[in-house]
Design a protein around this motif. Structure first.
Motif, PDB file in Angstrom:
ATOM      1  N   PRO A  28     -67.996 -49.730  49.242  1.00  0.00           N
ATOM      2  CA  PRO A  28     -68.454 -48.126  48.780  1.00  0.00           C
ATOM      3  C   PRO A  28     -68.540 -47.508  47.017  1.00  0.00           C
ATOM      4  O   PRO A  28     -67.897 -48.739  46.072  1.00  0.00           O
ATOM      5  N   SER A  29     -68.993 -47.048  46.555  1.00  0.00           N
ATOM      6  CA  SER A  29     -69.570 -46.601  45.732  1.00  0.00           C
ATOM      7  C   SER A  29     -68.791 -45.932  45.072  1.00  0.00           C
ATOM      8  O   SER A  29     -67.448 -45.229  45.911  1.00  0.00           O
ATOM      9  N   ILE A  30     -69.125 -45.437  43.980  1.00  0.00           N
ATOM     10  CA  ILE A  30     -67.569 -44.404  43.354  1.00  0.00           C
ATOM     11  C   ILE A  30     -68.000 -42.853  44.481  1.00  0.00           C
ATOM     12  O   ILE A  30     -68.612 -42.331  44.357  1.00  0.00           O
ATOM     13  N   ASP A  31     -66.567 -42.314  43.831  1.00  0.00           N
ATOM     14  CA  ASP A  31     -66.441 -40.711  45.016  1.00  0.00           C
ATOM     15  C   ASP A  31     -67.904 -40.275  44.591  1.00  0.00           C
ATOM     16  O   ASP A  31     -67.332 -40.298  43.755  1.00  0.00           O
ATOM     17  N   PRO A  32     -68.275 -39.573  45.449  1.00  0.00           N
ATOM     18  CA  PRO A  32     -69.288 -38.412  45.396  1.00  0.00           C
ATOM     19  C   PRO A  32     -68.519 -37.182  44.167  1.00  0.00           C
ATOM     20  O   PRO A  32     -69.389 -36.795  43.251  1.00  0.00           O
ATOM     21  N   GLU A  33     -67.604 -36.963  44.642  1.00  0.00           N
ATOM     22  CA  GLU A  33     -67.264 -35.665  44.266  1.00  0.00           C
ATOM     23  C   GLU A  33     -66.247 -36.209  42.496  1.00  0.00           C
ATOM     24  O   GLU A  33     -66.701 -35.534  41.989  1.00  0.00           O
ATOM     25  N   LEU A  34     -65.622 -36.704  42.239  1.00  0.00           N
ATOM     26  CA  LEU A  34     -65.603 -37.929  41.660  1.00  0.00           C
ATOM     27  C   LEU A  34     -66.427 -38.074  40.069  1.00  0.00           C
ATOM     28  O   LEU A  34     -66.823 -37.402  38.711  1.00  0.00           O
ATOM     29  N   MET A  35     -68.374 -37.883  40.603  1.00  0.00           N
ATOM     30  CA  MET A  35     -68.814 -38.654  39.925  1.00  0.00           C
ATOM     31  C   MET A  35     -69.530 -37.111  38.843  1.00  0.00           C
ATOM     32  O   MET A  35     -69.985 -36.765  38.520  1.00  0.00           O
ATOM     33  N   ILE A  36     -69.756 -35.836  40.101  1.00  0.00           N
ATOM     34  CA  ILE A  36     -69.845 -34.775  39.562  1.00  0.00           C
ATOM     35  C   ILE A  36     -69.019 -34.207  38.660  1.00  0.00           C
ATOM     36  O   ILE A  36     -69.555 -33.193  37.779  1.00  0.00           O
ATOM     37  N   ARG A  37     -67.746 -34.319  38.851  1.00  0.00           N
ATOM     38  CA  ARG A  37     -66.677 -33.768  37.914  1.00  0.00           C
ATOM     39  C   ARG A  37     -66.481 -34.500  36.924  1.00  0.00           C
ATOM     40  O   ARG A  37     -66.777 -33.691  35.491  1.00  0.00           O
ATOM     41  N   ILE A  38     -67.366 -36.184  36.553  1.00  0.00           N
ATOM     42  CA  ILE A  38     -67.305 -36.350  35.318  1.00  0.00           C
ATOM     43  C   ILE A  38     -68.865 -35.555  34.804  1.00  0.00           C
ATOM     44  O   ILE A  38     -68.693 -36.004  33.333  1.00  0.00           O
ATOM     45  N   LEU A  39     -69.733 -36.092  35.389  1.00  0.00           N
ATOM     46  CA  LEU A  39     -70.695 -35.570  34.461  1.00  0.00           C
ATOM     47  C   LEU A  39     -71.166 -34.083  33.992  1.00  0.00           C
ATOM     48  O   LEU A  39     -71.122 -33.736  33.302  1.00  0.00           O
ATOM     49  N   LEU A  40     -69.888 -33.017  35.013  1.00  0.00           N
ATOM     50  CA  LEU A  40     -69.852 -31.958  34.626  1.00  0.00           C
ATOM     51  C   LEU A  40     -68.765 -31.669  33.015  1.00  0.00           C
ATOM     52  O   LEU A  40     -69.336 -31.036  32.278  1.00  0.00           O
ATOM     53  N   VAL A  41     -68.243 -32.758  33.334  1.00  0.00           N
ATOM     54  CA  VAL A  41     -66.699 -32.954  31.969  1.00  0.00           C
ATOM     55  C   VAL A  41     -68.073 -33.480  30.760  1.00  0.00           C
ATOM     56  O   VAL A  41     -67.760 -32.422  29.385  1.00  0.00           O
ATOM     57  N   GLY A  42     -68.675 -34.505  31.074  1.00  0.00           N
ATOM     58  CA  GLY A  42     -69.375 -34.637  30.314  1.00  0.00           C
ATOM     59  C   GLY A  42     -69.878 -33.681  29.535  1.00  0.00           C
ATOM     60  O   GLY A  42     -71.027 -33.320  28.436  1.00  0.00           O
ATOM     61  N   TYR A  43     -70.461 -33.036  30.595  1.00  0.00           N
ATOM     62  CA  TYR A  43     -72.002 -31.475  29.853  1.00  0.00           C
ATOM     63  C   TYR A  43     -71.476 -30.706  28.899  1.00  0.00           C
ATOM     64  O   TYR A  43     -71.691 -30.753  27.939  1.00  0.00           O
ATOM     65  N   PHE A  44     -70.152 -30.155  29.315  1.00  0.00           N
ATOM     66  CA  PHE A  44     -69.878 -28.936  28.883  1.00  0.00           C
ATOM     67  C   PHE A  44     -68.548 -29.704  27.721  1.00  0.00           C
ATOM     68  O   PHE A  44     -68.340 -28.972  26.339  1.00  0.00           O
ATOM     69  N   ASP A  45     -68.780 -30.827  27.336  1.00  0.00           N
ATOM     70  CA  ASP A  45     -67.788 -30.912  26.657  1.00  0.00           C
ATOM     71  C   ASP A  45     -68.514 -31.783  25.601  1.00  0.00           C
ATOM     72  O   ASP A  45     -68.326 -32.592  24.446  1.00  0.00           O
ATOM     73  N   SER A  46     -69.645 -31.937  26.137  1.00  0.00           N
ATOM     74  CA  SER A  46     -70.877 -32.327  25.444  1.00  0.00           C
ATOM     75  C   SER A  46     -70.690 -33.311  24.393  1.00  0.00           C
ATOM     76  O   SER A  46     -71.561 -34.125  23.831  1.00  0.00           O
ATOM     77  N   ALA A  47     -70.443 -33.775  25.246  1.00  0.00           N
ATOM     78  CA  ALA A  47     -70.521 -36.033  25.364  1.00  0.00           C
ATOM     79  C   ALA A  47     -72.017 -36.702  25.921  1.00  0.00           C
ATOM     80  O   ALA A  47     -73.044 -35.932  26.146  1.00  0.00           O
TER      81      ALA A  47
END
Length: 51
Positions: A28-47
């Motif tokens: 199984p791949s990474i949980d899609p919900e978790l991936m979306i959250r990680i991407l959003l945190v990175g975007y909002f945190d300017s990572a």
């Protein structure tokens, strides 16, 4: 930051919508919900991407 995102974003349907994309023969791949959250945190945190 995740609590703030949770107030505005309902991720309940992400797993159901992504289910047809799951592979049955590979692990199984990474949980899609978790991936979306990680991407959003990175975007909002300017990572930035390390690549």
């Amino acid at each position: 930051m995740l609590r703030g995102i949770d107030r505005f974003l309902d991720c309940g349907d992400i797993r159901r919508e992504m289910k047809p994309s799951d592979s049955s023969i590979r692990r199984p791949s990474i949980d899609p919900e978790l991936m979306i959250r990680i991407l959003l945190v990175g975007y909002f945190d300017s990572a930035t991407s390390p690549a």
